[in-house]
Enzyme design. Structure first.
Site, PDB file in Angstrom:
ATOM      1  N   PHE A 177       0.822  -1.220   0.000  1.00  0.00           N
ATOM      2  CA  PHE A 177       0.000   0.000   0.000  1.00  0.00           C
ATOM      3  C   PHE A 177       0.862   1.279   0.000  1.00  0.00           C
ATOM      4  CE2 PHE A 177      -2.178   2.830   3.345  1.00  0.00           C
ATOM      5  CZ  PHE A 177      -2.740   3.658   2.391  1.00  0.00           C
ATOM      6  N   SER A 192       1.961  -6.165   8.210  1.00  0.00           N
ATOM      7  CA  SER A 192       1.491  -4.866   8.703  1.00  0.00           C
ATOM      8  C   SER A 192       0.122  -4.877   9.377  1.00  0.00           C
ATOM      9  CB  SER A 192       1.455  -3.879   7.535  1.00  0.00           C
ATOM     10  OG  SER A 192       0.431  -4.247   6.622  1.00  0.00           O
ATOM     11  N   THR A 236       5.893   2.842  12.620  1.00  0.00           N
ATOM     12  CA  THR A 236       4.521   3.182  12.985  1.00  0.00           C
ATOM     13  C   THR A 236       4.451   3.840  14.363  1.00  0.00           C
ATOM     14  OG1 THR A 236       2.455   2.117  13.666  1.00  0.00           O
ATOM     15  CG2 THR A 236       4.387   0.750  13.723  1.00  0.00           C
ATOM     16  N   ASP A 237       3.376   4.589  14.589  1.00  0.00           N
ATOM     17  CA  ASP A 237       3.167   5.173  15.922  1.00  0.00           C
ATOM     18  C   ASP A 237       2.737   4.102  16.934  1.00  0.00           C
ATOM     19  OD1 ASP A 237       0.593   4.688  14.950  1.00  0.00           O
ATOM     20  OD2 ASP A 237      -0.171   6.706  15.361  1.00  0.00           O
ATOM     21  N   GLU A 238       2.375   2.899  16.445  1.00  0.00           N
ATOM     22  CA  GLU A 238       1.859   1.871  17.353  1.00  0.00           C
ATOM     23  C   GLU A 238       2.924   1.373  18.328  1.00  0.00           C
ATOM     24  OE1 GLU A 238      -0.809  -0.951  15.615  1.00  0.00           O
ATOM     25  OE2 GLU A 238      -1.278   0.379  13.946  1.00  0.00           O
ATOM     26  N   TYR A 267       2.325  -7.245  16.254  1.00  0.00           N
ATOM     27  CA  TYR A 267       2.742  -6.348  15.158  1.00  0.00           C
ATOM     28  C   TYR A 267       3.593  -5.211  15.694  1.00  0.00           C
ATOM     29  CZ  TYR A 267       2.435  -2.351  11.980  1.00  0.00           C
ATOM     30  OH  TYR A 267       2.753  -1.256  11.212  1.00  0.00           O
ATOM     31  N   LYS A 280       7.612  -4.313  15.186  1.00  0.00           N
ATOM     32  CA  LYS A 280       8.080  -3.042  14.616  1.00  0.00           C
ATOM     33  C   LYS A 280       9.001  -2.328  15.611  1.00  0.00           C
ATOM     34  CE  LYS A 280       7.227  -1.287  11.216  1.00  0.00           C
ATOM     35  NZ  LYS A 280       7.811  -1.395   9.846  1.00  0.00           N
ATOM     36  N   ASN A 309      -1.916   6.231  11.299  1.00  0.00           N
ATOM     37  CA  ASN A 309      -2.671   5.421  10.328  1.00  0.00           C
ATOM     38  C   ASN A 309      -2.805   6.126   8.982  1.00  0.00           C
ATOM     39  OD1 ASN A 309      -3.515   4.328  13.002  1.00  0.00           O
ATOM     40  ND2 ASN A 309      -4.788   3.015  11.713  1.00  0.00           N
ATOM     41  N   ASN A 310      -2.424   5.414   7.931  1.00  0.00           N
ATOM     42  CA  ASN A 310      -2.566   5.940   6.566  1.00  0.00           C
ATOM     43  C   ASN A 310      -3.852   5.446   5.919  1.00  0.00           C
ATOM     44  OD1 ASN A 310       0.636   6.351   4.975  1.00  0.00           O
ATOM     45  ND2 ASN A 310       0.201   6.523   7.131  1.00  0.00           N
ATOM     46  N   ASN A 321     -13.368   5.753  15.780  1.00  0.00           N
ATOM     47  CA  ASN A 321     -13.707   4.793  14.718  1.00  0.00           C
ATOM     48  C   ASN A 321     -15.165   4.919  14.277  1.00  0.00           C
ATOM     49  OD1 ASN A 321     -11.131   3.783  14.779  1.00  0.00           O
ATOM     50  ND2 ASN A 321     -11.634   1.984  16.013  1.00  0.00           N
TER      51      ASN A 321
HETATM   52  P1  NAD Z   1       1.405  -3.585   3.278  1.00  0.00           P
HETATM   53  O1  NAD Z   1       1.087  -4.785   4.108  1.00  0.00           O
HETATM   54  O2  NAD Z   1       0.346  -3.009   2.397  1.00  0.00           O
HETATM   55  O3  NAD Z   1       2.664  -3.892   2.339  1.00  0.00           O
HETATM   56  C1  NAD Z   1       3.756  -4.611   2.788  1.00  0.00           C
HETATM   57  C2  NAD Z   1       4.571  -5.025   1.565  1.00  0.00           C
HETATM   58  O4  NAD Z   1       5.741  -5.717   2.039  1.00  0.00           O
HETATM   59  C3  NAD Z   1       3.828  -5.987   0.632  1.00  0.00           C
HETATM   60  O5  NAD Z   1       4.009  -5.581  -0.706  1.00  0.00           O
HETATM   61  C4  NAD Z   1       4.485  -7.330   0.884  1.00  0.00           C
HETATM   62  O6  NAD Z   1       4.473  -8.190  -0.253  1.00  0.00           O
HETATM   63  C5  NAD Z   1       5.902  -6.901   1.264  1.00  0.00           C
HETATM   64  N1  NAD Z   1       6.582  -7.901   2.102  1.00  0.00           N
HETATM   65  C6  NAD Z   1       6.089  -8.517   3.207  1.00  0.00           C
HETATM   66  N2  NAD Z   1       7.004  -9.380   3.682  1.00  0.00           N
HETATM   67  C7  NAD Z   1       8.094  -9.285   2.895  1.00  0.00           C
HETATM   68  C8  NAD Z   1       9.365  -9.898   2.896  1.00  0.00           C
HETATM   69  N3  NAD Z   1       9.705 -10.807   3.816  1.00  0.00           N
HETATM   70  N4  NAD Z   1      10.257  -9.550   1.945  1.00  0.00           N
HETATM   71  C9  NAD Z   1       9.921  -8.631   0.999  1.00  0.00           C
HETATM   72  N5  NAD Z   1       8.736  -8.025   0.939  1.00  0.00           N
HETATM   73  C10 NAD Z   1       7.821  -8.348   1.883  1.00  0.00           C
HETATM   74  O7  NAD Z   1       1.952  -2.503   4.321  1.00  0.00           O
HETATM   75  P2  NAD Z   1       1.809  -0.918   4.315  1.00  0.00           P
HETATM   76  O8  NAD Z   1       0.539  -0.544   4.975  1.00  0.00           O
HETATM   77  O9  NAD Z   1       2.111  -0.411   2.952  1.00  0.00           O
HETATM   78  O10 NAD Z   1       2.984  -0.523   5.307  1.00  0.00           O
HETATM   79  C11 NAD Z   1       4.309  -0.284   4.819  1.00  0.00           C
HETATM   80  C12 NAD Z   1       5.204   0.062   5.990  1.00  0.00           C
HETATM   81  O11 NAD Z   1       4.700   1.225   6.648  1.00  0.00           O
HETATM   82  C13 NAD Z   1       5.260  -1.033   7.058  1.00  0.00           C
HETATM   83  O12 NAD Z   1       6.567  -1.123   7.530  1.00  0.00           O
HETATM   84  C14 NAD Z   1       4.322  -0.533   8.151  1.00  0.00           C
HETATM   85  O13 NAD Z   1       4.728  -1.004   9.418  1.00  0.00           O
HETATM   86  C15 NAD Z   1       4.519   0.972   8.032  1.00  0.00           C
HETATM   87  N6  NAD Z   1       3.365   1.786   8.447  1.00  0.00           N
HETATM   88  C16 NAD Z   1       2.107   1.522   7.976  1.00  0.00           C
HETATM   89  C17 NAD Z   1       1.052   2.348   8.355  1.00  0.00           C
HETATM   90  C18 NAD Z   1      -0.340   2.122   7.809  1.00  0.00           C
HETATM   91  O14 NAD Z   1      -1.284   2.814   8.251  1.00  0.00           O
HETATM   92  N7  NAD Z   1      -0.554   1.234   6.856  1.00  0.00           N
HETATM   93  C19 NAD Z   1       1.267   3.422   9.210  1.00  0.00           C
HETATM   94  C20 NAD Z   1       2.568   3.653   9.683  1.00  0.00           C
HETATM   95  C21 NAD Z   1       3.613   2.836   9.279  1.00  0.00           C
HETATM   96  P1  TYD Z   2      -6.747  -0.972  11.249  1.00  0.00           P
HETATM   97  O1  TYD Z   2      -7.108  -0.397   9.922  1.00  0.00           O
HETATM   98  O2  TYD Z   2      -6.609  -2.447  11.362  1.00  0.00           O
HETATM   99  O3  TYD Z   2      -5.414  -0.234  11.724  1.00  0.00           O
HETATM  100  P2  TYD Z   2      -4.648  -0.308  13.161  1.00  0.00           P
HETATM  101  O4  TYD Z   2      -5.153  -1.443  13.940  1.00  0.00           O
HETATM  102  O5  TYD Z   2      -3.237  -0.519  12.715  1.00  0.00           O
HETATM  103  O6  TYD Z   2      -4.895   1.022  13.807  1.00  0.00           O
HETATM  104  O7  TYD Z   2      -7.836  -0.518  12.313  1.00  0.00           O
HETATM  105  C1  TYD Z   2      -8.091   0.850  12.570  1.00  0.00           C
HETATM  106  C2  TYD Z   2      -9.049   0.916  13.732  1.00  0.00           C
HETATM  107  O8  TYD Z   2     -10.296   0.353  13.327  1.00  0.00           O
HETATM  108  C3  TYD Z   2      -8.616   0.119  14.945  1.00  0.00           C
HETATM  109  O9  TYD Z   2      -9.011   0.815  16.131  1.00  0.00           O
HETATM  110  C4  TYD Z   2      -9.395  -1.179  14.834  1.00  0.00           C
HETATM  111  C5  TYD Z   2     -10.681  -0.742  14.159  1.00  0.00           C
HETATM  112  N1  TYD Z   2     -11.328  -1.755  13.294  1.00  0.00           N
HETATM  113  C6  TYD Z   2     -12.682  -2.073  13.468  1.00  0.00           C
HETATM  114  O10 TYD Z   2     -13.364  -1.511  14.341  1.00  0.00           O
HETATM  115  N2  TYD Z   2     -13.227  -3.002  12.636  1.00  0.00           N
HETATM  116  C7  TYD Z   2     -12.523  -3.639  11.676  1.00  0.00           C
HETATM  117  O11 TYD Z   2     -13.085  -4.517  10.955  1.00  0.00           O
HETATM  118  C8  TYD Z   2     -11.131  -3.298  11.489  1.00  0.00           C
HETATM  119  C9  TYD Z   2     -10.307  -3.966  10.423  1.00  0.00           C
HETATM  120  C10 TYD Z   2     -10.576  -2.340  12.312  1.00  0.00           C
END
Ligand code: NAD
Ligand code: TYD
Length: 376
Positions: free
Chosen positions: A25, A99, A155-157, A181, A185, A210-211, A280
């Protein structure tokens, strides 16, 4: 000249980037951002294409000069060593991770392997590559290596859970991860930090909230709600729905990471957030309202009728919020998108990209969904 280039106001040597997790993503949004803004840079994407990785996310770049996609695992040391050497990489942007919190509760193993061991493997390989460059360059080593960066995207988590009265997370908030998770991280963040302090490797850590936006895998809250509304399925809200997240449009995150790579200080951490704290349940209502407005033929209308409170996630963090003062004052980054604007753009994207998300609702995804929402 594009916005990002103007912003740097300096002439720059082309970078040679290894972007891990670039088919996921945020990674794929970042790859697009970088290729658009820095067409002279070499971009090599390394991605294992797990369930979350999707080659389609980068399909438009396949024929592009200066771009290479490699399917592979960040735990594969010989592969990483070879890529860094043959591509003369000077910048790693590390996104690859497991993730999703709910998957980490069902099966933490892959989180330890990719997030901890994989990050270690990359860091150690990059250290050797960087040290070899120093030996090759002799007296010029510090000048030639000054451009090297290892951006560790986190992540902020890792900071744990806030109460409603707590100050948002700053870069000095103690780590207190609560899920497999976030714990994995946190472990990877500590390694990135240690490689700077022990070896001088120019690592930078970012901790983002969260993105949301295009190419977000269906299991996460916002895409899950959008897709379930379009399919007329229940909208599962965990617990009392009062948990708070600080939402940031993915394009703003990519811009922040660009600024950190180009202007951030090695050894530093930067928190990135949208200053958009939303409960939420309020977010789900906003999504329903936008869907009622934008989607003409919903199976259930109004979409709010689908909202269903379900059993809470174990260890569910109550509130996340980011204090982004440091990146604003030191690097001049501020988010451009509001939640209202970003949500509208995102929902329009899911409405017009059914061909992207429909194939992701595979048997494997359905099996995962049934496990997580078994007691719903
Ligand atoms: P995502 O799950 O959408 O994508 C992860 C990607 O990593 C996938 O393309 C997957 O194929 C690849 N991958 C997984 N394991 C692998 C491995 N062993 N070797 C090579 N590639 C591998 O995740 P995302 O939401 O795009 O998050 C990207 C980064 O940003 C992560 O490190 C996550 O912790 C961090 N992050 C995410 C969020 C969020 O809200 N999604 C917020 C803050 C930080
Ligand atoms: P999520 O998108 O899984 O991100 P994160 O857990 O990394 O913050 O969830 C965002 C918030 O939404 C979290 O408080 C959990 C809640 N949530 C629901 O209430 N229902 C759902 O089906 C999912 C996936 C998340």
């Amino acid at each position: 000249m594009t916005f990002s280039q103007q912003e740097q106001q300096i002439s720059r040597e082309p970078r040679r980037l290894l972007i891990t997790g670039g088919a996921g993503f945020i990674g794929s949004n970042f790859v697009h951002h970088w290729c658009e803004n820095y067409p002279d840079d070499r971009v090599v994407v390394l991605d294992a294409l797990t369930y979350a990785g999707n080659r389609q996310n980068l399909a438009d770049l396949a024929e592009r000069e200066n771009f290479r996609f490699v399917q592979g695992d960040i735990c594969n040391r010989p592969l990483i060593d070879a890529l860094l050497r043959e591509e003369a990489i000077n910048t790693v942007a590390h996104f690859a991770a497991e993730s999703h919190v709910d998957r980490s509760i069902l099966g933490p193993d892959a989180f330890i392997s990719t997030n901890v061991v994989g990050t270690f493997t990359l860091l150690d390989s990059f250290r050797h590559h960087w040290e070899n460059q120093g030996q090759l360059d002799g007296d010029n080593s510090s000048e030639n290596r000054s451009n090297y960066r290892f951006l560790h995207v986190s992540t902020d988590e890792v900071y744990g859970s806030l109460s409603s009265l707590d100050h948002p997370f700053t870069e000095t908030t103690p780590y207190a991860p609560n899920s497999p998770y976030s714990a994995s991280k946190a472990g990877s963040d500590h390694l990135a930090r240690a490689y700077y302090h022990t070896y001088g490797l120019p690592t930078i850590i970012t901790n983002c909230s969260n993105n949301y936006g295009p190419y977000h895998f269906p299991e996460k809250l916002i895409p899950l709600m959008c897709i379930n509304i379009l399919l007329g399925k229940p909208l599962p809200v965990y617990g009392d729905g009062q948990n708070i997240r600080d939402w940031l449009y993915v394009g703003d995150h990519c811009h922040a990471l660009d600024v950190v790579i180009n202007k951030g200080q090695p050894g530093e951490t930067y928190n990135i957030g949208g200053n958009n704290e939303v409960k939420n349940i309020d977010l789900v209502h906003q999504i329903c309202e936008l869907m009622n407005e934008l989607a003409p033929d919903l199976p259930v209308r109004p979409a709010e009728e689908l909202i269903t409170f379900v059993k809470d996630r174990p260890g569910h963090d109550r509130r996340y919020a980011i204090d982004a003062t440091k990146i604003r004052t030191e690097l001049g980054w501020v988010p451009a998108e509001t939640v209202e604007g970003g949500l509208r753009r995102t929902i329009e994207w899911y409405l017009t990209h059914r061909d992207w998300w429909q194939p992701l609702l595979s048997d494997e995804y359905q099996a995962y969904y049934n496990k997580v929402y078994a007691n719903a």
